[in-house]
Enzyme design. Structure first.
Site, mmCIF file in Angstrom:
data_model
loop_
_atom_site.group_PDB
_atom_site.id
_atom_site.type_symbol
_atom_site.label_atom_id
_atom_site.label_comp_id
_atom_site.label_asym_id
_atom_site.label_seq_id
_atom_site.Cartn_x
_atom_site.Cartn_y
_atom_site.Cartn_z
ATOM 1 N N HIS A 29 -3.005 7.169 3.125
ATOM 2 C CA HIS A 29 -3.496 5.897 2.573
ATOM 3 C C HIS A 29 -4.896 5.650 3.121
ATOM 4 O O HIS A 29 -5.171 5.893 4.300
ATOM 5 C CB HIS A 29 -2.543 4.765 2.966
ATOM 6 C CG HIS A 29 -3.043 3.412 2.559
ATOM 7 N ND1 HIS A 29 -3.600 3.171 1.320
ATOM 8 C CD2 HIS A 29 -3.086 2.219 3.227
ATOM 9 C CE1 HIS A 29 -3.959 1.904 1.241
ATOM 10 N NE2 HIS A 29 -3.661 1.310 2.379
ATOM 11 N N CYS A 81 0.816 -1.226 0.000
ATOM 12 C CA CYS A 81 0.000 0.000 0.000
ATOM 13 C C CYS A 81 0.845 1.270 0.000
ATOM 14 O O CYS A 81 0.330 2.353 -0.274
ATOM 15 C CB CYS A 81 -0.935 0.023 1.196
ATOM 16 S SG CYS A 81 -2.005 -1.395 1.261
ATOM 17 N N ASN A 87 -10.251 0.164 0.483
ATOM 18 C CA ASN A 87 -8.787 0.196 0.434
ATOM 19 C C ASN A 87 -8.334 -0.366 -0.921
ATOM 20 O O ASN A 87 -8.610 -1.516 -1.239
ATOM 21 C CB ASN A 87 -8.248 -0.661 1.594
ATOM 22 C CG ASN A 87 -6.732 -0.767 1.606
ATOM 23 O OD1 ASN A 87 -6.056 -0.362 0.669
ATOM 24 N ND2 ASN A 87 -6.206 -1.343 2.670
#
Ligand code: ACO
Length: 321
Positions: free
Chosen positions: A247, A109, A277
């Protein structure tokens, strides 16, 4: 004088999966998902390939730029369409970017942050004029749809930023990345390789395995550390930063990042409600949302901050043009 973020773009698959539909697949409910994660819906690529999404995001970011001026393509992803060619090479071929060096980066990520960190250094060293930094994922292909602890979290999509040399603007002010050891294997995805005729390896499940609580704890600590590091390197204070683009893993992690750095949540871009996500694509998609909002003025200081598998974390501080 510096490396600036010249423009951004984003692409989402057409199909939307609502929380309600997930409650028919696993033992969950929409209110639990919203309360614990902030996610209301996410997009899933059914018709689109990762390449389709990456190309669409790149086209939006490039606008009518001269294609021959793109000299570098870095694609951050953990879900490439193919191992070979790289997604970077596929984007280069599809868009006809004949002068670009192209390859992929896997920092989970944090991939987009690592991409910017690499690109800034390469552009300065090799006098590269323009670069495309893309985050693209089809995370829903490595999601275990029987595991309620993970399947409610993830989505697909792509985001892109064009970086360019500027003679007059500062652009990127400071950057910092850090790797921590995942000693408890709290975030893993196995590879599913074929057996050779010489050994019978145990088949592995190519799914995201995650200890959510451990990742949560890591995220909160690491975000604090990397945010402090870029502020210190740039010699500015958290108050001087106009917008934060974290994020998008969990709205509660974003809230705790805001508390940790003593800044109002309104300064933080929150895009997770409609995307979930999307790993390496989360930050560039959220950045594209912020840039499109019309709020950003030239000279505004913006911080990108990410964390993920590896364990990896990093932040980039830049001035908008
Ligand atoms: N619906 C209903 N109940 C659920 C669900 C669900 N979808 N998932 C878990 N639960 C239950 C659990 O079984 C548990 O029940 P129990 O108390 O009876 O045992 C209870 O809810 C609490 O579970 P926790 O895991 O403690 O819930 P938590 O508040 O920690 O939220 C979450 C879980 C959302 C995963 C959170 O830990 C999180 O966001 N962690 C970080 C994840 C992350 O940031 N990942 C980033 C990297 S991902 C990548 O790199 C691709």
């Amino acid at each position: 004088m510096g490396i600036v973020i010249a423009s951004t773009g984003k692409a989402l698959p057409e199909f939307k999966l609502e929380n309600e539909q997930l409650s028919k697949l696993v033992d969950t409910n929409s209110q639990w998902i919203i309360d614990r994660t902030g996610i209301e819906t996410r997009h899933i690529a059914i018709k689109e390939t990762g390449l389709d999404l990456a190309v669409k995001a790149a086209e939006e970011a490039m606008g009518d730029m001269d294609k021959d001026s793109i000299e570098l393509i870095l694609v951050a992803t953990v879900t490439p369409d193919m191992l070979v060619p790289s997604m970077g090479a596929l984007v280069k071929k599809t868009l006809g970017l004949k002068n670009a060096i192209a390859y992929d980066i896997n920092a989970a990520c944090s991939g987009f942050i690592y991409g910017l960190w690499n690109a800034e250094a390469l552009m300065k060293t090799h006098k590269i004029k323009r670069a495309l930094i893309i985050g693209v994922e089809r995370l829903t292909r490595i999601t275990n749809w029987e595991d309620r602890g993970t399947c409610v979290l993830f989505g697909d999509g792509s985001g892109c930023a064009v970086l360019e040399h500027s003679d007059s603007k500062k652009g990127i002010m400071s950057s910092f990345v850090k790797n921590y050891d995942d000693v408890t294997n709290c975030l893993t995805v196995d590879m599913q390789y074929l057996n050779t005729p010489f050994a019978d390896d145990e088949p592995k499940e190519p799914y995201i395995h995650m200890n959510g609580t451990q990742v949560f704890r890591f995220a909160v600590g690491a975000i604090g550390e990397v945010m402090d590091a870029v502020l210190q390197k740039a010699g500015i204070k958290a108050d001087d930063v106009k917008y934060y683009v974290p994020h998008q893993a969990n709205v509660r992690i974003i809230q705790s990042a805001a508390q940790r750095i003593k800044q109002p949540i309104e300064k933080f871009q929150v895009s997770i409600r409609t995307t979930g996500n999307v790993s390496a694509a989360s930050i560039p998609m959220a950045l594209a949302d912020l840039m499109k909002s019309g709020k950003v003025r030239p000279g505004d200081k913006i911080m990108l901050v990410g964390f993920g598998g590896g364990l990896s974390a990093g932040a980039i501080l830049f001035e908008a043009i």
